[in-house]
Design an enzyme around this catalytic site. Structure first.
Site, PDB file in Angstrom:
ATOM      1  CG  ASN A 208      -4.974  -0.238   6.160  1.00 15.52           C
ATOM      2  OD1 ASN A 208      -4.095  -0.279   7.019  1.00 15.52           O
ATOM      3  ND2 ASN A 208      -5.262   0.881   5.503  1.00 15.52           N
ATOM      4  CE  LYS A 338       1.408   4.121  -4.635  1.00 13.96           C
ATOM      5  NZ  LYS A 338       1.172   3.380  -3.371  1.00 13.96           N
TER       6      LYS A 338
END
Length: 402
Positions: A208, A338
């Site tokens: 990434n 989250k």
């Protein structure tokens, strides 16, 4: 200060070297003790006798002194110091520090150093403004070196501009700040940073765009606040921050193993952008193109969840676990979900849409998420955000913050 702090003072060549004598005198009045390395250039402006008289100790200058180097003198000078101060710091010595050169006692000691470093640059204004010097100073700042000055005014060369050595009292104030125990002294911190690379074959990987800048800045801020800090870093171009133990890894599995190996810790901050998936099978040889150009099918497996693992209840759980949420939409909403799912204490949620420039950029804008709600922080440099986060951590543990 409650106890004397030992300073290794390096005096480089420059007309401002005479101010270092006042720095020694005033520093000793405030409880500092000094050992001094006087470079060959520095000795053109102040004498070893004057320096040793004020410091109350001999002056060191020769890298190849048989007596000193039989005992690895350049190592001993560093190990027996609490703080390294370079005043004045010339363009030449700054360049040596940035490049890692070691051709005299001063540069060798700086390269063998693991203590906080404060430099006070002094030079001609045009020289200070040159791209080379500015790039070298930026490199040193990135490694955690503290810089004070230079100031503006009349210069010894007859010109006017930036380049004056900071006043000895200003340098001393910076020394006092560095010498004081940080608010997180005695605590252990763990930080993960950067991307992970998940190998497809010996050549290719899944990765990434994380630069590691934010995680590295947080690790540096924790170390500056006195915490014993371990940084577990994926592949990144960022230099290792000063004062940290750094473990370099590539994959998510390696990052988890390194993080667990760094426990117990009081604080864990998961700033790394860990790949969610990895190839289920690693090809032993480079995968070749197929006839007709059809791409191979790569089956993915789920990577371990490092944040959830560290947050899970148990005797090894850090007292404070902080995660990051990189989102491209509904940032605060997704981050709060989250936080609950991962069981961590805090989440810093940021928008990583391409237009924000967060990945790889120098600035960040986050929502600070806790069980009690969300707090929007202004857009800050990643260093400033790291400092603000560490201040909040210190307050959480009831520590006073300067």
């Amino acid at each position: 200060m409650s106890a004397s702090k030992r300073v290794l003072l390096i005096i480089a060549g420059g007309i401002a070297a005479y101010k270092s004598l006042d720095l020694i005198r005033r520093g000793r009045e405030r409880g500092f003790s000094f050992r001094v390395i006087l470079t060959k250039g520095g000795a053109q402006f102040v004498t070893p006798l004057a320096v040793s008289s004020l410091a109350g100790d001999r002056v060191y200058s020769d890298l190849f002194s048989l007596t000193d180097e039989a005992e690895m003198g350049h190592i001993r000078l560093v190990r027996e110091a609490d703080l390294i101060v370079v005043a004045p710091a010339t363009a030449d010595l700054i360049a040596k520090m940035a490049l890692g050169l070691a051709d005299d006692l001063a540069s060798t000691a700086l390269l063998a150093n693991d203590k906080p470093v404060l430099i006070a640059p002094s030079m001609n204004a045009v020289m200070w403004a040159s791209p080379a010097v500015q790039a070298n100073v930026a490199t040193l700042r990135g490694r955690g070196v503290h810089v004070i000055g230079p100031g503006a005014g009349d210069l010894a060369c007859g010109e006017v501009g930036d380049g004056r050595l900071a006043d000895p009292l200003e340098i001393l104030a910076a020394m006092l700040r560095l010498a004081a125990p940080g608010p997180l002294a005695g605590m252990n911190a763990l930080v993960t940073s950067g991307p992970t690379y998940e190998a497809i074959d010996p050549v290719r990987f899944i990765g990434n765009r994380s630069s590691g800048k934010q995680g590295h800045a947080i690790a540096a801020a924790l170390a500056a606040a006195g915490a014993s800090t371990t940084l577990v870093s994926g592949p990144t171009a960022e230099p290792d921050p000063a004062g940290c133990k750094v473990i370099h890894i590539e994959s998510a599995s390696e990052m988890l193993a390194a993080a667990q190996g760094a426990l117990p810790a009081d604080i864990a901050i998961c700033a790394a952008a860990v790949a969610d998936w990895r190839p289920a099978q690693l090809a032993n040889q480079k995968m070749k193109k197929r006839e007709g150009g059809e791409p191979p099918r790569i089956e993915l497996a789920t990577n371990p969840d490092i944040l959830a693992t560290l947050s899970a209840p148990g005797p090894q759980r850090p007292r404070l676990v902080i995660g990051f949420a990189a989102e491209t939409e509904r940032v605060a909403e997704f981050a709060q979900a989250k936080r609950r799912k991962k069981q961590c204490d805090w989440i810093l949620a940021n928008d990583v849409s391409p237009a924000t420039g967060t990945f790889g950029g120098a600035e960040n804008e986050v929502h600070f998420i806790t069980a009690s709600g969300a707090e929007s922080w202004p857009r800050l440099t990643k260093r400033a955000l790291a400092t603000r986060l560490v201040d909040r951590i210190a307050q959480h543990f009831g520590k006073s913050v300067a």
